[in-house]
Design a protein around this motif. Structure first.
Motif, PDB file in Angstrom:
ATOM      1  N   ALA A  44       0.905  -1.218   0.013  1.00  0.00           N
ATOM      2  CA  ALA A  44       0.020   0.051  -0.175  1.00  0.00           C
ATOM      3  C   ALA A  44       0.873   1.096   0.074  1.00  0.00           C
ATOM      4  CB  ALA A  44      -1.034   0.121   1.086  1.00  0.00           C
ATOM      5  N   GLN A  45       0.398   2.332  -1.036  1.00  0.00           N
ATOM      6  CA  GLN A  45       1.112   3.538  -1.015  1.00  0.00           C
ATOM      7  C   GLN A  45       0.613   4.701  -0.717  1.00  0.00           C
ATOM      8  OE1 GLN A  45       4.822   3.815  -1.260  1.00  0.00           O
ATOM      9  NE2 GLN A  45       4.541   1.527  -0.932  1.00  0.00           N
ATOM     10  N   SER A  46      -0.789   4.375  -0.627  1.00  0.00           N
ATOM     11  CA  SER A  46      -1.896   5.568  -0.283  1.00  0.00           C
ATOM     12  C   SER A  46      -2.704   5.228   1.087  1.00  0.00           C
ATOM     13  CB  SER A  46      -2.542   5.963  -1.556  1.00  0.00           C
ATOM     14  OG  SER A  46      -3.596   4.776  -1.579  1.00  0.00           O
ATOM     15  N   ARG A  47      -3.230   6.099   1.737  1.00  0.00           N
ATOM     16  CA  ARG A  47      -4.149   5.916   2.590  1.00  0.00           C
ATOM     17  C   ARG A  47      -5.403   5.168   2.279  1.00  0.00           C
ATOM     18  NH1 ARG A  47      -4.576   9.609   7.144  1.00  0.00           N
ATOM     19  NH2 ARG A  47      -6.076   8.695   8.499  1.00  0.00           N
ATOM     20  N   PHE A  48      -5.764   5.284   1.123  1.00  0.00           N
ATOM     21  CA  PHE A  48      -7.136   4.534   0.467  1.00  0.00           C
ATOM     22  C   PHE A  48      -6.545   3.072   0.356  1.00  0.00           C
ATOM     23  CE2 PHE A  48      -9.553   2.723  -2.797  1.00  0.00           C
ATOM     24  CZ  PHE A  48     -10.598   3.028  -2.470  1.00  0.00           C
ATOM     25  N   GLU A  49      -5.540   2.852  -0.117  1.00  0.00           N
ATOM     26  CA  GLU A  49      -4.949   1.520  -0.524  1.00  0.00           C
ATOM     27  C   GLU A  49      -4.885   0.662   0.758  1.00  0.00           C
ATOM     28  OE1 GLU A  49      -1.624   1.332  -2.688  1.00  0.00           O
ATOM     29  OE2 GLU A  49      -2.113   1.608  -4.594  1.00  0.00           O
ATOM     30  N   PHE A  50      -4.192   1.433   1.752  1.00  0.00           N
ATOM     31  CA  PHE A  50      -3.925   0.830   3.188  1.00  0.00           C
ATOM     32  C   PHE A  50      -5.222   0.646   3.801  1.00  0.00           C
ATOM     33  CE2 PHE A  50      -3.890   1.388   7.734  1.00  0.00           C
ATOM     34  CZ  PHE A  50      -3.054   0.235   8.048  1.00  0.00           C
ATOM     35  N   GLU A  51      -6.299   1.595   3.927  1.00  0.00           N
ATOM     36  CA  GLU A  51      -7.490   1.181   4.486  1.00  0.00           C
ATOM     37  C   GLU A  51      -8.255   0.180   3.811  1.00  0.00           C
ATOM     38  OE1 GLU A  51      -9.040   5.215   4.798  1.00  0.00           O
ATOM     39  OE2 GLU A  51      -8.024   5.744   6.687  1.00  0.00           O
ATOM     40  N   SER A  52      -8.370   0.250   2.623  1.00  0.00           N
ATOM     41  CA  SER A  52      -9.084  -0.643   1.853  1.00  0.00           C
ATOM     42  C   SER A  52      -8.670  -2.091   2.114  1.00  0.00           C
ATOM     43  CB  SER A  52      -9.232  -0.567   0.497  1.00  0.00           C
ATOM     44  OG  SER A  52      -9.648   0.707   0.097  1.00  0.00           O
ATOM     45  N   ALA A  53      -7.242  -2.303   1.981  1.00  0.00           N
ATOM     46  CA  ALA A  53      -6.622  -3.466   2.189  1.00  0.00           C
ATOM     47  C   ALA A  53      -6.619  -4.034   3.848  1.00  0.00           C
ATOM     48  CB  ALA A  53      -4.984  -3.638   1.804  1.00  0.00           C
ATOM     49  N   TRP A  54      -6.637  -2.865   4.630  1.00  0.00           N
ATOM     50  CA  TRP A  54      -6.690  -3.586   6.234  1.00  0.00           C
ATOM     51  C   TRP A  54      -8.150  -4.083   6.506  1.00  0.00           C
ATOM     52  CZ3 TRP A  54      -3.756  -4.577  10.080  1.00  0.00           C
ATOM     53  CH2 TRP A  54      -4.602  -4.620  11.377  1.00  0.00           C
ATOM     54  N   LYS A  55      -9.173  -3.428   5.848  1.00  0.00           N
ATOM     55  CA  LYS A  55     -10.465  -3.664   6.087  1.00  0.00           C
ATOM     56  C   LYS A  55     -10.782  -5.076   5.349  1.00  0.00           C
ATOM     57  CE  LYS A  55     -14.716  -1.228   6.186  1.00  0.00           C
ATOM     58  NZ  LYS A  55     -15.584   0.004   5.645  1.00  0.00           N
ATOM     59  N   ALA A  56     -10.435  -5.255   4.328  1.00  0.00           N
ATOM     60  CA  ALA A  56     -10.641  -6.533   3.488  1.00  0.00           C
ATOM     61  C   ALA A  56      -9.829  -7.572   4.365  1.00  0.00           C
ATOM     62  CB  ALA A  56      -9.755  -6.505   2.046  1.00  0.00           C
ATOM     63  N   CYS A  57      -8.736  -7.558   4.873  1.00  0.00           N
ATOM     64  CA  CYS A  57      -7.907  -8.460   5.641  1.00  0.00           C
ATOM     65  C   CYS A  57      -8.797  -8.847   6.675  1.00  0.00           C
ATOM     66  CB  CYS A  57      -6.528  -7.939   5.916  1.00  0.00           C
ATOM     67  SG  CYS A  57      -5.456  -8.015   4.609  1.00  0.00           S
ATOM     68  N   GLY A 127      -0.398  16.099   5.147  1.00  0.00           N
ATOM     69  CA  GLY A 127      -1.602  16.026   3.994  1.00  0.00           C
ATOM     70  C   GLY A 127      -2.261  14.715   4.032  1.00  0.00           C
ATOM     71  N   GLU A 128      -2.533  14.086   2.895  1.00  0.00           N
ATOM     72  CA  GLU A 128      -2.959  12.717   2.856  1.00  0.00           C
ATOM     73  C   GLU A 128      -1.914  11.719   2.912  1.00  0.00           C
ATOM     74  OE1 GLU A 128      -6.318  11.384   2.355  1.00  0.00           O
ATOM     75  OE2 GLU A 128      -6.565  13.464   3.305  1.00  0.00           O
ATOM     76  N   ALA A 129      -0.739  11.848   2.920  1.00  0.00           N
ATOM     77  CA  ALA A 129       0.368  10.902   2.797  1.00  0.00           C
ATOM     78  C   ALA A 129       0.593  10.152   4.280  1.00  0.00           C
ATOM     79  CB  ALA A 129       1.534  11.393   2.352  1.00  0.00           C
ATOM     80  N   LEU A 130       0.638   8.913   4.291  1.00  0.00           N
ATOM     81  CA  LEU A 130       0.881   8.173   5.453  1.00  0.00           C
ATOM     82  C   LEU A 130       2.224   7.747   5.352  1.00  0.00           C
ATOM     83  CD1 LEU A 130      -1.968   5.667   5.855  1.00  0.00           C
ATOM     84  CD2 LEU A 130      -1.476   7.643   7.257  1.00  0.00           C
ATOM     85  N   GLU A 131       3.118   7.534   6.677  1.00  0.00           N
ATOM     86  CA  GLU A 131       4.419   6.857   6.661  1.00  0.00           C
ATOM     87  C   GLU A 131       4.336   5.457   6.352  1.00  0.00           C
ATOM     88  OE1 GLU A 131       7.781   6.343   9.524  1.00  0.00           O
ATOM     89  OE2 GLU A 131       7.344   8.392   9.268  1.00  0.00           O
ATOM     90  N   PHE A 132       4.712   4.822   5.198  1.00  0.00           N
ATOM     91  CA  PHE A 132       4.803   3.575   4.850  1.00  0.00           C
ATOM     92  C   PHE A 132       6.062   2.847   5.176  1.00  0.00           C
ATOM     93  CE2 PHE A 132       1.449   5.450   2.346  1.00  0.00           C
ATOM     94  CZ  PHE A 132       0.137   4.698   2.820  1.00  0.00           C
ATOM     95  N   PRO A 133       5.965   1.508   5.412  1.00  0.00           N
ATOM     96  CA  PRO A 133       4.774   0.852   5.764  1.00  0.00           C
ATOM     97  C   PRO A 133       4.290   1.411   7.137  1.00  0.00           C
ATOM     98  CG  PRO A 133       6.825  -0.425   5.935  1.00  0.00           C
ATOM     99  CD  PRO A 133       7.279   0.812   5.551  1.00  0.00           C
ATOM    100  N   VAL A 134       2.997   0.818   7.295  1.00  0.00           N
ATOM    101  CA  VAL A 134       2.114   1.395   8.591  1.00  0.00           C
ATOM    102  C   VAL A 134       2.559   0.501   9.741  1.00  0.00           C
ATOM    103  CG1 VAL A 134       0.108   1.976   9.698  1.00  0.00           C
ATOM    104  CG2 VAL A 134       0.384   2.449   6.993  1.00  0.00           C
ATOM    105  N   LYS A 135       2.812   0.998  10.960  1.00  0.00           N
ATOM    106  CA  LYS A 135       3.052   0.337  12.027  1.00  0.00           C
ATOM    107  C   LYS A 135       1.953   0.430  13.059  1.00  0.00           C
ATOM    108  CE  LYS A 135       8.013   0.420  12.036  1.00  0.00           C
ATOM    109  NZ  LYS A 135       9.329   0.890  12.511  1.00  0.00           N
TER     110      LYS A 135
END
Length: 190
Positions: A44-57, A127-135
């Motif tokens: 995941a490289q964006s907040r949307f990708e991270f949140e979507s993948a986290w929710k799916a998992c 802004g909208e950027a998270l620090e990746f990978p998210v801990k």
């Protein structure tokens, strides 16, 4: 891709035939989906990708237990009995020594009922950027979100194996028991 799936299906079917009907095929298929979404989470490289993948998992992790009970358990009485015993065990973290199931269930409820995650992230927002990978904080320690999912997957994989083994053992014991049949004492016609 299709060839890889066929090879994997053959391997699963071979294992399934070895275990007979005591194989949690549907639950293992759901677990494979969690692994797929976890790979997306890792990249995941964006907040949307991270949140979507986290929710799916998280949702897929919880669905493994549902599928074990409703689909695999409905197919076989030995598997159903084993699932029910383990489910009671999972619901009492003091007995099982960990609370993976509690984490999965609480996070799933938080995501689906409240619309947001209950995890605490070490996130520096720009802004909208998270620090990746998210801990995240997982059982009191900082770890990568994908590692937390991987640990839950490993735990569920082990639990499914325990359920299958218990069901298989119960089936073998039941088959080896002598059946008591009433003998016919015939006064039949000759």
């Amino acid at each position: 891709m299709a060839k890889k799936n066929k090879v994997q299906d053959r391997r699963i079917n071979k294992e399934k035939s070895r275990l007979g009907h005591c194989y949690a095929f549907s639950a293992r298929r759901e677990l494979a989906r969690v692994r797929y979404f976890n790979r997306i989470l890792m990249g995941a490289q964006s907040r949307f990708e991270f949140e979507s993948a986290w929710k799916a998992c998280v949702v897929q992790l919880r669905s493994v237990a549902h599928v074990l009970q409703k689909s695999d358990g409905a197919r076989n009485a030995f598997l159903r009995a084993s699932v029910e015993k383990r489910y009671v065990f999972w619901k009492s973290p003091k007995k099982c020594g960990n609370d993976y199931f509690g984490f999965i269930e609480d996070e799933r409820n938080s995501l689906l009922k409240n619309g947001r995650s209950s995890i605490v992230c070490e996130v520096k927002e720009d802004g909208e950027a998270l620090e990746f990978p998210v801990k995240i904080i997982f059982f009191g320690q900082m770890c990568l979100a994908s590692n937390a999912i991987s640990e839950c997957v490993s735990w569920l994989d082990l639990e499914i194996a325990r359920i299958e083994d218990a069901a298989w053992s119960e089936r073998r014991v039941k088959k080896s028991m002598p059946t008591t049949r009433k003998r016919r004492t015939g006064t039949g016609k000759s």
